[in-house]
Design a protein around this motif. Structure first.
Motif, PDB file in Angstrom:
ATOM      1  N   GLU A 138       6.812   5.192   2.839  1.00  0.00           N
ATOM      2  CA  GLU A 138       6.810   6.664   2.918  1.00  0.00           C
ATOM      3  C   GLU A 138       7.721   7.277   1.858  1.00  0.00           C
ATOM      4  O   GLU A 138       7.379   8.281   1.237  1.00  0.00           O
ATOM      5  CB  GLU A 138       7.252   7.140   4.308  1.00  0.00           C
ATOM      6  N   LYS A 139       8.883   6.647   1.683  1.00  0.00           N
ATOM      7  CA  LYS A 139       9.866   7.185   0.753  1.00  0.00           C
ATOM      8  C   LYS A 139       9.282   7.377  -0.651  1.00  0.00           C
ATOM      9  O   LYS A 139       9.523   8.373  -1.309  1.00  0.00           O
ATOM     10  CB  LYS A 139      11.057   6.224   0.701  1.00  0.00           C
ATOM     11  N   HIS A 140       8.483   6.423  -1.082  1.00  0.00           N
ATOM     12  CA  HIS A 140       7.920   6.483  -2.426  1.00  0.00           C
ATOM     13  C   HIS A 140       6.470   6.944  -2.438  1.00  0.00           C
ATOM     14  O   HIS A 140       5.853   7.045  -3.504  1.00  0.00           O
ATOM     15  CB  HIS A 140       8.040   5.125  -3.106  1.00  0.00           C
ATOM     16  N   GLY A 141       5.921   7.207  -1.258  1.00  0.00           N
ATOM     17  CA  GLY A 141       4.536   7.677  -1.189  1.00  0.00           C
ATOM     18  C   GLY A 141       3.540   6.688  -1.757  1.00  0.00           C
ATOM     19  O   GLY A 141       2.575   7.055  -2.418  1.00  0.00           O
ATOM     20  N   VAL A 142       3.769   5.396  -1.480  1.00  0.00           N
ATOM     21  CA  VAL A 142       2.822   4.373  -1.936  1.00  0.00           C
ATOM     22  C   VAL A 142       2.083   3.823  -0.719  1.00  0.00           C
ATOM     23  O   VAL A 142       2.715   3.367   0.239  1.00  0.00           O
ATOM     24  CB  VAL A 142       3.540   3.228  -2.671  1.00  0.00           C
ATOM     25  N   LYS A 143       0.754   3.899  -0.750  1.00  0.00           N
ATOM     26  CA  LYS A 143      -0.024   3.478   0.421  1.00  0.00           C
ATOM     27  C   LYS A 143      -1.168   2.567   0.027  1.00  0.00           C
ATOM     28  O   LYS A 143      -1.995   2.930  -0.803  1.00  0.00           O
ATOM     29  CB  LYS A 143      -0.580   4.720   1.129  1.00  0.00           C
ATOM     30  N   LEU A 144      -1.180   1.417   0.637  1.00  0.00           N
ATOM     31  CA  LEU A 144      -2.267   0.479   0.384  1.00  0.00           C
ATOM     32  C   LEU A 144      -3.049   0.335   1.669  1.00  0.00           C
ATOM     33  O   LEU A 144      -2.469   0.196   2.738  1.00  0.00           O
ATOM     34  CB  LEU A 144      -1.701  -0.891  -0.014  1.00  0.00           C
ATOM     35  N   GLN A 145      -4.360   0.418   1.580  1.00  0.00           N
ATOM     36  CA  GLN A 145      -5.152   0.089   2.758  1.00  0.00           C
ATOM     37  C   GLN A 145      -6.386  -0.661   2.322  1.00  0.00           C
ATOM     38  O   GLN A 145      -6.838  -0.542   1.184  1.00  0.00           O
ATOM     39  CB  GLN A 145      -5.505   1.319   3.562  1.00  0.00           C
ATOM     40  N   GLY A 146      -6.924  -1.432   3.233  1.00  0.00           N
ATOM     41  CA  GLY A 146      -8.108  -2.192   2.883  1.00  0.00           C
ATOM     42  C   GLY A 146      -8.654  -2.937   4.078  1.00  0.00           C
ATOM     43  O   GLY A 146      -8.085  -2.880   5.180  1.00  0.00           O
ATOM     44  N   TYR A 147      -9.746  -3.602   3.871  1.00  0.00           N
ATOM     45  CA  TYR A 147     -10.348  -4.411   4.931  1.00  0.00           C
ATOM     46  C   TYR A 147     -11.068  -5.546   4.245  1.00  0.00           C
ATOM     47  O   TYR A 147     -11.515  -5.410   3.102  1.00  0.00           O
ATOM     48  CB  TYR A 147     -11.312  -3.573   5.773  1.00  0.00           C
ATOM     49  N   ARG A 168      -7.428  -0.414  -1.424  1.00  0.00           N
ATOM     50  CA  ARG A 168      -7.230   0.888  -2.082  1.00  0.00           C
ATOM     51  C   ARG A 168      -5.750   1.209  -2.099  1.00  0.00           C
ATOM     52  O   ARG A 168      -5.095   1.204  -1.067  1.00  0.00           O
ATOM     53  CB  ARG A 168      -7.924   1.982  -1.287  1.00  0.00           C
ATOM     54  N   LEU A 169      -5.256   1.497  -3.300  1.00  0.00           N
ATOM     55  CA  LEU A 169      -3.850   1.853  -3.430  1.00  0.00           C
ATOM     56  C   LEU A 169      -3.768   3.335  -3.752  1.00  0.00           C
ATOM     57  O   LEU A 169      -4.484   3.831  -4.615  1.00  0.00           O
ATOM     58  CB  LEU A 169      -3.213   1.043  -4.560  1.00  0.00           C
ATOM     59  N   ARG A 170      -2.874   4.038  -3.053  1.00  0.00           N
ATOM     60  CA  ARG A 170      -2.704   5.470  -3.307  1.00  0.00           C
ATOM     61  C   ARG A 170      -1.276   5.778  -3.705  1.00  0.00           C
ATOM     62  O   ARG A 170      -0.325   5.316  -3.078  1.00  0.00           O
ATOM     63  CB  ARG A 170      -3.020   6.239  -2.022  1.00  0.00           C
TER      64      ARG A 170
END
Ligand code: CLR
Length: 408
Positions: A138-147, A168-170
């Motif tokens: 959250e601190k750096h606003g880096v989000k990875l999600q996938g399946y 997917r990396l955001r």
């Protein structure tokens, strides 16, 4: 594992015979006891972030081109953990536990510099097996999600595995998204009873900011010859210009070059230590959390008691079967705790199209395409509403009831 002897040798031989005719579903394969791991596949999502610093590094970079390079570098750094850490630790690749529907693996990485990175991994489908995950700082606003799921085939003494699904990396700060496709792999060393993974073919990373990376994998015996070879190229979508290359062995060292000049070297080992995942003690875990749910199976495997392993495994499998039967009778379905299946994701489709155009138009390659949603029982997205409901305790009752369905 050393060369097999005695009874292990003949067990292995009949195992090899049996997989020669298997149907592509890795989960249904019965492997000899000594090759069983007590780690469930739902845990494998954690391999994405054992270098939390590299994971958040792109967020701090001002220049979009360098950000794309940092994303590529981070991705390449994850390969060793993903595909060779088990062989390194256990002496060979092992057969993971087949996660049950709703199985969870939760944890976080704590790093002085980058803070807390959260991991949520959930088995969102059992037939076919599909794991979904969300990893965020959250601190750096880096989000990875996938399946991801796997399609496997057996040919000339190896198991060939194609991965279905995406990552997917955001990067929130830059409102940037990266689509990452997953490598194909095969198992080597099967005949000797000491299986390990080698990667093959290629993957791509396409960013919404207009950068495209192609990553090629090769093993021993290919041009160049070394095992775990990788060579990646980063392009500018608009100009078609090749900006950087990264090559080397994904298990050892990678060299970053800009126009043939080396600008950086990345080495696995002491210089880039991994950060261990912190997870709750078993007693404090939710009953659906992997280590707690499989604790008895794990203990039996540790003891080398394979009758008990089988008995404990069957208990879980039978309870799951009963649960599915009950749901069918009642016309209900298992409520995924953190993820929701959708038909498609527009941002992803746009990135697939962009990458495809570049591959065909500039590189003269066959464009990538999305896998059929049916192969993964849908396209899975992290559901922030569900997550917040769980975290705030608004779902406490549902969570408690779901826990009661798991045997202890
Ligand atoms: C799962 C998703 C991870 C990356 C990954 C790494 C290794 C793969 C695994 C995935 C799927 C299961 C797998 C494993 C290597 C071996 C194992 C293919 C893709 C199979 C089921 C084991 C076969 C049994 C032999 C060891 C006898 O992000």
């Amino acid at each position: 594992m050393a060369a097999l002897t005695g009874s292990a040798k003949s067990t292995w031989a009949s195992f090899l015979k049996s997989i020669a005719s298997f149907n592509g579903d890795l989960a249904s394969m019965t492997a000899p006891p000594f090759i069983l791991s007590k780690t469930s596949l739902v845990e494998y999502s954690a391999y994405w972030t054992e270098h939390p610093k590299l994971f958040v590094a792109p967020a701090k970079e001002q220049d979009p081109e360098k950000r794309a390079l940092l994303v590529l570098k981070w991705f390449l750094s994850t390969l060793k953990q993903q595909y060779s850490s088990r062989s390194e630790k256990l002496g060979s690749e092992k057969k993971p536990l087949n996660p049950f529907l709703g199985e969870l693996f939760l944890g976080h990485w704590e790093d002085e510099e980058v803070g807390r990175t959260e991991l949520i991994s959930e088995q969102v489908s059992h037939h076919p097996p599909v794991t979904a995950y969300s990893i965020f700082n959250e601190k750096h606003g880096v989000k990875l999600q996938g399946y991801n799921g796997q399609k496997a085939g057996f040919a000339s003494m190896t198991i060939n595995v194609k991965q279905v699904g995406i990552a997917r990396l955001r990067l929130e700060k830059w409102d940037e998204e990266y689509l990452i496709t997953l490598p194909a792999l095969h198992i080597e060393g099967l005949v000797y009873g000491s299986p390990f993974v080698e990667l093959e073919k290629s993957t791509i990373i396409q960013s919404s900011s207009g950068f495209f990376a192609k990553i090629d994998y090769a093993g021993k015996g290919w041009v160049g010859g070394k095992s775990n070879s990788v060579s990646a190229e980063l392009y500018d979508n608009k100009t078609g210009k090749l900006l950087y290359t990264i090559s080397g062995q994904w298990t050892k060292e990678l060299v970053v070059k800009k126009a043939k000049t080396e600008i950086e070297r990345f080495e696995h080992g002491e210089k880039n230590p991994t950060t261990g995942l912190a997870i709750k003690p078993i007693g404090e875990q939710d009953p659906l959390e992997s280590r707690r749910a499989w604790a008895k199976v794990g203990a039996a495997i540790d003891k080398g008691d394979y009758d008990e392993t089988g008995i404990e495994k069957s208990k879980i499998e039978n309870a799951q079967r009963d649960l599915r039967k009950k749901e069918k009778e009642e016309g209900t379905t298992w409520e995924r705790r953190y993820f929701t299946a959708v038909d498609k994701i527009d941002e992803v489709d746009a990135l697939v199209e962009r990458a495809g155009k570049f591959m065909k138009g500039v590189l003269g390659l066959t464009p990538i395409s999305m896998d059929e949603p049916a192969k993964t029982n849908g396209v899975w997205v992290f559901d922030t509403k569900k997550y917040e409901d769980v975290v705030s305790g608004r779902k406490a009752e549902e969570v408690r009831r779901a826990g009661e369905t798991v045997l202890e």
